[in-house]
Design an enzyme around this catalytic site. Structure first.
Site, PDB file in Angstrom:
ATOM      1  N   GLY A   1       4.713  -2.340   2.571  1.00  0.00           N
ATOM      2  CA  GLY A   1       6.059  -2.215   3.155  1.00  0.00           C
ATOM      3  C   GLY A   1       6.687  -3.677   3.596  1.00  0.00           C
TER       4      GLY A   1
ATOM      5  N   SER B   1       4.581  -1.661  -1.894  1.00  0.00           N
ATOM      6  CA  SER B   1       5.869  -2.050  -2.468  1.00  0.00           C
ATOM      7  C   SER B   1       5.974  -1.853  -4.053  1.00  0.00           C
ATOM      8  CB  SER B   1       6.051  -3.656  -2.196  1.00  0.00           C
ATOM      9  OG  SER B   1       6.066  -3.843  -0.871  1.00  0.00           O
TER      10      SER B   1
ATOM     11  N   GLU C   1      -4.815  -1.025  -1.939  1.00  0.00           N
ATOM     12  CA  GLU C   1      -3.500  -1.115  -1.453  1.00  0.00           C
ATOM     13  C   GLU C   1      -3.736  -2.332  -0.831  1.00  0.00           C
ATOM     14  OE1 GLU C   1      -0.940   2.560  -1.098  1.00  0.00           O
ATOM     15  OE2 GLU C   1      -2.023   2.537   0.902  1.00  0.00           O
TER      16      GLU C   1
ATOM     17  N   ASN D   1       3.610   8.878  -0.522  1.00  0.00           N
ATOM     18  CA  ASN D   1       3.132   8.977   0.820  1.00  0.00           C
ATOM     19  C   ASN D   1       4.209   8.867   1.806  1.00  0.00           C
ATOM     20  OD1 ASN D   1       1.800   8.630   3.375  1.00  0.00           O
ATOM     21  ND2 ASN D   1       0.776   6.813   3.006  1.00  0.00           N
ATOM     22  N   TRP D   2       4.709   9.839   2.513  1.00  0.00           N
ATOM     23  CA  TRP D   2       5.946   9.809   3.023  1.00  0.00           C
ATOM     24  C   TRP D   2       5.577   9.369   4.495  1.00  0.00           C
ATOM     25  CZ3 TRP D   2       8.431  15.340   2.065  1.00  0.00           C
ATOM     26  CH2 TRP D   2       8.855  15.310   0.639  1.00  0.00           C
ATOM     27  N   LYS D   3       4.433   9.199   4.800  1.00  0.00           N
ATOM     28  CA  LYS D   3       4.001   8.778   6.135  1.00  0.00           C
ATOM     29  C   LYS D   3       4.845   9.408   7.222  1.00  0.00           C
ATOM     30  CE  LYS D   3       3.077   3.971   4.162  1.00  0.00           C
ATOM     31  NZ  LYS D   3       2.945   2.615   4.064  1.00  0.00           N
TER      32      LYS D   3
ATOM     33  N   GLU E   1      -3.148   1.524   7.547  1.00  0.00           N
ATOM     34  CA  GLU E   1      -2.340   2.067   8.808  1.00  0.00           C
ATOM     35  C   GLU E   1      -3.323   2.966   9.703  1.00  0.00           C
ATOM     36  OE1 GLU E   1       0.915   3.666   6.905  1.00  0.00           O
ATOM     37  OE2 GLU E   1       1.572   1.674   6.039  1.00  0.00           O
TER      38      GLU E   1
ATOM     39  N   GLY F   1       4.988   4.223  -1.008  1.00  0.00           N
ATOM     40  CA  GLY F   1       5.485   4.616   0.211  1.00  0.00           C
ATOM     41  C   GLY F   1       7.018   4.629   0.402  1.00  0.00           C
ATOM     42  N   GLY F   2       7.626   3.353   0.711  1.00  0.00           N
ATOM     43  CA  GLY F   2       9.101   3.784   0.825  1.00  0.00           C
ATOM     44  C   GLY F   2       9.680   4.228  -0.288  1.00  0.00           C
TER      45      GLY F   2
ATOM     46  N   HIS G   1      -6.385   5.014   4.770  1.00  0.00           N
ATOM     47  CA  HIS G   1      -5.280   4.199   4.480  1.00  0.00           C
ATOM     48  C   HIS G   1      -5.307   2.917   5.584  1.00  0.00           C
ATOM     49  CE1 HIS G   1      -1.239   2.867   4.460  1.00  0.00           C
ATOM     50  NE2 HIS G   1      -0.982   3.512   3.333  1.00  0.00           N
TER      51      HIS G   1
HETATM   52  P1  13P Z   1       4.961   0.677   0.304  1.00  0.00           P
HETATM   53  O1  13P Z   1       5.387   1.390  -1.027  1.00  0.00           O
HETATM   54  O2  13P Z   1       6.085   1.077   1.442  1.00  0.00           O
HETATM   55  O3  13P Z   1       4.639  -0.670   0.465  1.00  0.00           O
HETATM   56  O4  13P Z   1       3.789   1.646   1.061  1.00  0.00           O
HETATM   57  C1  13P Z   1       2.596   1.702   0.319  1.00  0.00           C
HETATM   58  C2  13P Z   1       1.638   2.443   1.039  1.00  0.00           C
HETATM   59  O5  13P Z   1       1.313   2.363   2.162  1.00  0.00           O
HETATM   60  C3  13P Z   1       1.362   3.794   0.240  1.00  0.00           C
HETATM   61  O6  13P Z   1       0.382   4.510   0.774  1.00  0.00           O
END
Ligand code: 13P
Length: 247
Positions: free
Chosen positions: A167, A205, A161, A6-8, A95, A226-227, A93
């Site tokens: 993050g 993470s 999640e 997930n590149w956000k 977020e 994510g990251g 998600h």
């Molecule tokens: P991180 O891997 O950066 O914690 O993000 C997880 C995430 O929200 C994937 O959708």
């Protein structure tokens, strides 16, 4: 198993296309047992689709609107995504839930995704306060049930999640993740005839150095990253850990 990135809201056009190309190269020798998907920002889906065409890398979107079309400024429909060869779409998600998206609206999105032949990656997870209150499992299962209202199991993927792990560098322990995944699998099994077969990803993470112990857990079927998905080498190392866990 499935590892999805997930590149956000990250990367410009050139960097997005470049990262897609690197990921295609880094995952070229993948076995059939591990699926890889990348979910770039919607504006780069077309360019990234071009780059991953003919490879093992699948394309995912980060969101969709449940309506087929109409006066919904700024939104993207399921049909627009399938036009671009998108196969997965992240739904619910945290977020987005934090911006006011309700589970009822998330369920509408899951239904729209399925109707268009997209595989929804439905995200659920508790906040730190909810975890510390000791009610995490009940809260996550209630969120799951509400987000599955009127939904069937077609192409459904669930991602657990925990909000406090996203993050933050603070991953759920393999035992915490396994316990929640087992509870989610039980709930899916009670809800759908083939519910126990739904893939359940862990997100929060996930990094190359913790992926193996997470993937060792019985009920973890992959990761939503994510990251670490913004770096081809890290992402490929997580994919490799998924592959190694199948042996
Ligand atoms: P991180 O891997 O950066 O914690 O993000 C997880 C995430 O929200 C994937 O959708």
């Amino acid at each position: 198993m499935l590892v999805a990135g997930n590149w956000k809201m990250n990367l410009g056009h050139a960097d997005a296309v470049g990262l897609a190309a690197e990921i295609v190269r880094a995952t070229a020798d993948l076995s059939d047992e591990v699926g890889v998907a990348i979910c770039p920002p919607a504006v780069w889906l077309d360019a990234v689709a071009e780059r991953v065409r003919g490879s093992e890398v699948r394309l995912g979107a980060q969101n969709l609107h449940p309506a087929d079309g109409g006066a919904f400024t700024g939104e993207v429909s399921a049909g627009m995504l399938t036009d671009l060869d998108v196969e997965y779409v992240i739904v619910g998600h945290s977020e987005r839930r934090q911006m006011g998206e309700t589970s009822a609206f998330v369920a509408e999105k899951v239904r729209a995704a399925q109707a268009a032949g997209l595989a929804p990656i439905l995200c659920v997870g508790e906040t730190l306060d909810e975890r510390e209150s000791g009610d995490a499992e009940a809260i996550v299962l209630a969120q799951l049930a509400a987000s599955l209202d009127g939904v069937d199991s077609a192409d459904l993927v669930v991602a657990y999640e925990p909000v406090w792990a996203i993050g933050t560098g603070r991953t759920a322990t393999p035992e915490q993740a396994q316990a929640m995944h087992a509870a989610i699998r039980r709930a899916l099994g009670e809800r759908f005839e083939d519910g126990e077969d739904v893939e359940i990803l862990y997100g929060g993470s996930v990094k190359p150095d913790n992926a193996a112990e997470l993937f060792d857990q019985d009920d973890l079927d992959g990761a939503l990253v994510g990251g670490a998905s913004l770096d081809a080498e890290s992402f490929a190392a997580i994919v490799a850990a998924a592959e190694a866990s199948m042996c």
